[in-house]
Scaffold this active site. Structure first.
Site, short mmCIF file in Angstrom:
data_model
loop_
_atom_site.label_atom_id
_atom_site.label_comp_id
_atom_site.label_asym_id
_atom_site.label_seq_id
_atom_site.Cartn_x
_atom_site.Cartn_y
_atom_site.Cartn_z
N HIS A 1 0.80 -1.22 0.00
CA HIS A 1 0.00 0.00 0.00
C HIS A 1 0.83 1.27 0.00
CE1 HIS A 1 1.16 -0.65 4.12
NE2 HIS A 1 0.77 0.56 4.44
N CYS A 2 2.17 1.16 0.01
CA CYS A 2 3.01 2.36 0.13
C CYS A 2 3.97 2.54 -1.03
CB CYS A 2 3.80 2.30 1.45
SG CYS A 2 2.83 2.67 2.92
N ILE A 3 4.93 1.64 -1.16
CA ILE A 3 6.08 1.87 -2.05
C ILE A 3 5.68 2.09 -3.52
CG2 ILE A 3 8.36 1.06 -2.72
CD1 ILE A 3 8.03 1.63 0.26
N ASP B 1 3.10 5.84 -3.13
CA ASP B 1 3.42 7.12 -2.51
C ASP B 1 4.31 8.05 -3.33
OD1 ASP B 1 1.90 6.06 -0.52
OD2 ASP B 1 3.57 5.60 0.80
#
Length: 448
Positions: A278-280, A283
């Site tokens: 959900h991030c790398i 974002d």
């Protein structure tokens, strides 16, 4: 200069410092649930919010739905009424502190989708009262707290820093990391007024070993973006090095293992089949989007994104070429077993998982793709991969594995017996060096 605290601020400060403040956590996913449990185990009363009734039912029954948060921990908090769960956002006014841990995905055009943050903020605004503290933890671009949330919260006449308090503290969860859980990771806190900052710092001191104050909410937002851009860029670098060194017949994993013996100036990152989670993968594009407002271009970040996004194509190409060399028919008509549906090892999270993209690409080439994952019994009803919805993990059985033309290791779960896998398989394409780490030497294994 001393800070003049309003009476409601002093009352909230006292409640936070004594552990009596009710902590509302919105979003019971991989960030919100561990945080809610950490506050509860620190003795703080917690009100857990989520619009997913299934999650609320599980919590009320003292049952987990995330591998690394044990049911026993939840049950203990529920049984003594420290943790209460609800789907009713109308109860947000009951909380002294509201912490937002909702998703921040990308749109189809790689632009920020703040719908969950906006809707949650609107729900908070409907019952916002003097003396409440609101903290955003969801990853986003610098300026979100001040430019998006604050106007919504102030629309009813209350003012941030005077009537209520507003801060940002980036989540730093690493699902599946047994060394660094929520309560062992330092917390960065930023706010645009000193009262909000002091209250947020006092809150997190209950659950983390160290708090780091920065000068503003935007600075704290930039900290999180920087952490994830750092990882994305370095992963892209080793992915590119993998392609270069493979062409030179040099083992990238051997290179990295030797290089990390240097006690300074090097930090190991490892190649893979693509980015997930959900991030790398998401974002860095938040910063890219925001940078355009200031006429800045994120060429380095965008290049890293292109390299990482191209890795599934490389993996499928290696798979097809190897099958062609060994069987003479490539992928068309082949049966492929993908090992791992989760985006990283030892978790059940399939968000942005390269495994799902690989399965789609394999089937687009005329093959069939099944998967085995000890943590993912079935692929959820995903919006991005509708052709894979509700597929079930096949059993890890040597006779079953032997029926496939190739096995593709996309996620290197520790619980998999890789020696048994290689013994049973006709061909293994290993994108994670799982076989190498298990000291398996076989002509069946090809790294990709």
């Amino acid at each position: 200069m001393s800070i003049e605290w309003p009476a409601h601020g002093l009352k909230l400060q006292a409640r936070i410092e004594s552990g009596a403040a009710t902590i509302g956590v919105v979003g019971m996913g991989y960030v919100g649930l561990p945080l809610a449990v950490a506050f509860g185990e620190a003795g703080c009363p917690v009100l857990a919010f989520d619009i997913d009734r299934g999650k609320i039912d599980a919590l009320e029954a003292g049952r987990t739905y995330i591998d690394h948060v044990e049911s026993s921990r939840i049950a203990a908090l529920v049984n003594d009424a420290t943790l209460r769960a609800t789907a009713d956002l109308g109860r947000l006014g009951e909380a002294d502190v509201v912490v937002i841990c909702v998703p921040t995905p990308l749109s189809r055009h790689l632009e920020p989708d703040l719908a969950y943050v906006v809707e949650t903020t609107r729900a908070i605004a409907r019952s916002l009262r003097r003396g409440q503290l609101v903290i955003l933890e969801s990853t986003t671009y610098p300026g979100t707290t001040r430019e998006v949330m604050q106007p919504i919260l102030e629309a009813g006449g209350l003012r941030a820093g005077r009537d209520f308090y507003l801060a940002y503290s980036p989540e730093r969860e690493d699902p599946g990391n047994v060394t660094y859980s929520t309560a062992k990771i330092p917390k960065v806190v930023g706010a645009d007024d000193p009262l909000s900052a002091d209250l947020a710092l006092a809150l997190y001191r209950h659950v983390v070993p160290q708090t780091i104050a920065v000068s503003s909410a935007a600075t704290a937002e930039a900290v999180k973006i920087t952490e994830n851009v750092f990882r994305a860029v370095n992963i892209a670098l080793v992915n590119e090095l993998k392609l270069i060194f493979t062409a030179m017949d040099i083992d990238i994993w051997e290179v990295i293992d030797a290089a990390k013996s240097k006690p300074f100036g090097f930090m190991p990152f490892y190649p893979g089949p693509g980015l997930g989670g959900h991030c790398i993968p998401i974002d860095p594009f938040y910063l890219t989007w925001k940078a355009r407002e200031f006429n800045q271009h994120t060429r380095f970040i965008e290049l890293a994104g292109q390299i990482n996004a191209a890795m599934p194509e490389h993996v499928v190409r290696v798979l097809a070429d190897t099958l062609d060399a060994r069987t003479g028919r490539g992928l068309r008509g082949a049966r492929v077993l993908v090992m791992g549906a989760a985006y990283k090892k030892n978790v059940a999270d399939i968000r942005e998982s390269p495994s799902l993209r690989l399965m789609e690409m394999i089937e687009a080439r005329g093959a069939t793709a099944d998967f085995h994952d000890p943590h993912v019994p079935e692929i959820d009803n995903t919006r991005e991969h509708p052709t894979l919805n509700f597929r079930k993990s096949v059993s890890f059985d040597p006779s079953v594995i032997a029926e496939y033309d190739a096995v593709l290791i996309s996620t290197d779960h520790d619980s998999v017996d890789y020696a048994a896998l290689v013994d049973a398989a006709s061909l293994v394409i290993d994108t994670r060096n799982a076989c190498g780490r298990a000291s398996i030497v076989s002509e069946k294994v090809v790294r990709a």
